[in-house]
Design an enzyme around this catalytic site. Structure first.
Site, PDB file in Angstrom:
ATOM      1  N   GLY A 101       0.840  -1.194   0.000  1.00 36.85           N
ATOM      2  CA  GLY A 101       0.000   0.000   0.000  1.00 36.85           C
ATOM      3  C   GLY A 101       0.867   1.232   0.000  1.00 36.85           C
ATOM      4  O   GLY A 101       2.092   1.149  -0.077  1.00 36.85           O
ATOM      5  N   GLU A 161      -0.911   1.050  -5.881  1.00 41.08           N
ATOM      6  CA  GLU A 161       0.204   0.782  -4.967  1.00 41.08           C
ATOM      7  C   GLU A 161       0.570  -0.699  -4.943  1.00 41.08           C
ATOM      8  O   GLU A 161       1.745  -1.053  -4.955  1.00 41.08           O
ATOM      9  CB  GLU A 161      -0.124   1.278  -3.562  1.00 41.08           C
ATOM     10  CG  GLU A 161       0.027   2.776  -3.395  1.00 41.08           C
ATOM     11  CD  GLU A 161       1.474   3.240  -3.352  1.00 41.08           C
ATOM     12  OE1 GLU A 161       2.396   2.415  -3.184  1.00 41.08           O
ATOM     13  OE2 GLU A 161       1.693   4.461  -3.469  1.00 41.08           O
ATOM     14  N   GLU A 190       4.239  -2.118  -6.170  1.00 40.64           N
ATOM     15  CA  GLU A 190       5.126  -2.786  -5.211  1.00 40.64           C
ATOM     16  C   GLU A 190       5.274  -4.284  -5.455  1.00 40.64           C
ATOM     17  O   GLU A 190       6.351  -4.836  -5.255  1.00 40.64           O
ATOM     18  CB  GLU A 190       4.621  -2.549  -3.784  1.00 40.64           C
ATOM     19  CG  GLU A 190       4.730  -1.093  -3.384  1.00 40.64           C
ATOM     20  CD  GLU A 190       4.086  -0.779  -2.047  1.00 40.64           C
ATOM     21  OE1 GLU A 190       3.461  -1.689  -1.439  1.00 40.64           O
ATOM     22  OE2 GLU A 190       4.225   0.363  -1.605  1.00 40.64           O
ATOM     23  N   PRO A 194      -0.359   7.748  14.407  1.00 42.79           N
ATOM     24  CA  PRO A 194      -0.166   9.144  14.810  1.00 42.79           C
ATOM     25  C   PRO A 194       1.237   9.669  14.571  1.00 42.79           C
ATOM     26  O   PRO A 194       1.444  10.871  14.553  1.00 42.79           O
ATOM     27  CB  PRO A 194      -0.495   9.136  16.302  1.00 42.79           C
ATOM     28  CG  PRO A 194      -0.315   7.731  16.730  1.00 42.79           C
ATOM     29  CD  PRO A 194      -0.596   6.864  15.541  1.00 42.79           C
ATOM     30  N   GLU A 252      11.703  -7.830  -0.287  1.00 47.30           N
ATOM     31  CA  GLU A 252      11.153  -9.158  -0.547  1.00 47.30           C
ATOM     32  C   GLU A 252       9.702  -9.215  -0.084  1.00 47.30           C
ATOM     33  O   GLU A 252       9.230  -8.325   0.614  1.00 47.30           O
ATOM     34  CB  GLU A 252      11.975 -10.247   0.144  1.00 47.30           C
ATOM     35  CG  GLU A 252      11.917 -10.206   1.652  1.00 47.30           C
ATOM     36  CD  GLU A 252      12.715 -11.321   2.315  1.00 47.30           C
ATOM     37  OE1 GLU A 252      12.274 -12.491   2.217  1.00 47.30           O
ATOM     38  OE2 GLU A 252      13.739 -11.009   2.932  1.00 47.30           O
TER      39      GLU A 252
END
Length: 163
Positions: free
Chosen positions: A49, A65, A69, A86, A121
């Protein structure tokens, strides 16, 4: 390819803390193990992501994404929830509060391989065998998936008083 919205923001605000929106995708194999990505920036593991660009919907960002990836083509099967980290840090001074929109994704094509500079990986892990996960929101997402909790909001502060 369009210049990254995030890159433009960083050029304007430098290393100042900012709020970012991201996606994270849970992809499982037939053994109900979760696909994790070993990250090149911190050598820890996390869900595929990333950050949402200005012109994208949540779903198109998640699909993009994962493709960038992992080289996998996915479809969004379910919304897991909204989770908050946060204090996410990528570099020594590059930090943000990240709102992660998590999805369950179903593989519909492609071959799993390291496809970008962000990944070292990939491997599938069971809940009992998880490696060290890089961020609190990814931990919360994985736990929500395995507890079969969907449509959740974790770590989001809001006023529950009646109006």
């Amino acid at each position: 390819m369009k210049e990254s919205y995030i890159k433009k923001i960083r050029e304007k605000v430098g290393d100042m803390d900012i709020i970012l929106n991201a996606t994270a995708v849970v992809i499982v194999n037939q053994k109900n193990e979760i696909l994790l990505q070993k990250r090149s920036d911190n050598q820890l593991w996390g869900l595929p992501g990333g950050l949402i660009e200005m012109n994208e919907t949540l779903e198109t960002a998640a699909i993009r994404e994962v493709k960038e990836e992992t080289n996998l083509d996915i479809e969004i099967a379910k919304f897991i929830g909204l989770f908050v980290n946060p204090f996410m840090r990528w570099k020594v001074k590059d930090s943000a509060k990240v709102y992660s929109f998590a999805f369950l994704g179903r593989v519909i094509g492609g071959d799993l391989k390291v496809n970008d500079h962000e990944s070292i990986e990939f491997a599938y892990y069971s809940l009992e065998n998880l490696p060290q996960i890089h961020s609190i929101d990814n931990i919360q997402i994985i736990n929500a998936y395995y507890k079969n909790i969907f449509g959740t909001i974790e770590g989001v502060e809001y006023d529950r008083k009646e109006v």
